[in-house]
Write a protein that holds these residues in place. Structure first.
Motif, PDB file in Angstrom:
ATOM      1  N   LEU A  36       0.825  -1.208   0.000  1.00  0.00           N
ATOM      2  CA  LEU A  36       0.000   0.000   0.000  1.00  0.00           C
ATOM      3  C   LEU A  36       0.859   1.258   0.000  1.00  0.00           C
ATOM      4  N   GLN A 192      -5.470  -0.038  -4.485  1.00  0.00           N
ATOM      5  CA  GLN A 192      -5.882   1.269  -3.973  1.00  0.00           C
ATOM      6  C   GLN A 192      -7.284   1.236  -3.367  1.00  0.00           C
ATOM      7  N   PHE A 194      -9.395   0.288  -0.654  1.00  0.00           N
ATOM      8  CA  PHE A 194      -9.093  -0.158   0.699  1.00  0.00           C
ATOM      9  C   PHE A 194     -10.111  -1.136   1.260  1.00  0.00           C
ATOM     10  N   ALA A 197      -8.623  -4.241   0.061  1.00  0.00           N
ATOM     11  CA  ALA A 197      -7.427  -4.525   0.850  1.00  0.00           C
ATOM     12  C   ALA A 197      -7.798  -5.085   2.221  1.00  0.00           C
TER      13      ALA A 197
END
Length: 239
Positions: A36, A192, A194, A197
């Motif tokens: 990240l 990108q 999140f 992620a």
């Protein structure tokens, strides 16, 4: 748990620019590690240096216990590293089927592997005989990841697979990556989005100015808005 990939003191220059400035990074086996950071801090260059697209100026890259720092890209691919670039890397004038066949160095994917690909990405079965250039953006991204799945890989390097995709396609992509992990693959993922992620990552490494500035559990980073703000200038809670 052993590390499938360990990078130590990695420096990479592109032309006159110093991009990586001593990267230290470990990717645990069988886990998803999120890479990240803001745009332009060296995430893509890290993936491309591991894959051999860019030569390391200094430092070492150890994969599966072997020092591969000086290996050419084809040797890294044969050893079990799959790379999904941000620009997809597909052949638009070839059919989906031809793209898949070319991606498998050991020969056309067997029926069982194709069924796993089709289960993850049903549109690819529908458009199997169509030219890749006629696919939508999301379908092209599916094909890009499917190409990396054309034969068994130990480690996948995946660069922003959900960038610019509609939410429904993002969900499909996340499900496919989760399935890859379930099959025992190790994944180093630049992302990108999140929410993706947070949903997929076991571990996280945050980059800034060509270095890793924080590593830890993805859940720890996701739960700490102050840490996110300090490391990346944003909060996942706002995403």
């Amino acid at each position: 748990m052993s590390d499938v990939l360990r990078i130590e003191g990695l420096f990479t220059d592109i032309a006159q620019y110093h991009i990586l400035e001593g990267v230290d990074l470990a990717v645990p086996r069988g886990q998803v590690t999120m890479l990240l950071g803001r745009n332009g801090v060296g995430k893509t260059t890290t993936l491309k240096t591991v894959m051999g697209h860019w030569a390391a100026k200094a430092g070492s890259i150890r994969y599966d216990g072997q020092d591969i720092t000086a290996w050419p890209t084809p040797a890294r691919a044969r050893a079990g590293i799959g790379f999904v670039p941000e620009d997809m890397g597909i052949f638009t004038d070839l059919t989906v089927e031809e793209n898949m066949v070319l991606a498998a160095a050991s020969g056309p994917p067997d029926a069982a592997r194709l069924e796993r690909v089709f289960a993850a990405f049903p549109p690819l079965k529908t458009f199997w005989k169509s030219e890749a250039g006629t696919l939508s953006g999301g379908q092209k991204q599916m094909l890009s990841i499917a190409r990396a799945m054309a034969e068994e890989r130990v480690l996948y390097l995946i660069d922003e697979p959900t960038k610019g995709l509609a939410p429904a396609i993002v969900s499909t992509m996340a499900g496919a990556l989760r399935e890859l992990k379930g099959q025992g693959a190790s994944i180093l993922l630049v992302e990108q989005n999140f929410a993706v992620a947070k949903a997929l990552g076991d571990h996280a490494a945050v980059m800034d100015d060509g270095r890793i500035v924080w590593t830890g559990a993805m859940a720890e980073l996701a739960a700490d808005a102050g840490l996110q703000e300090r490391l990346m200038g944003l909060s996942m809670e706002a995403e």
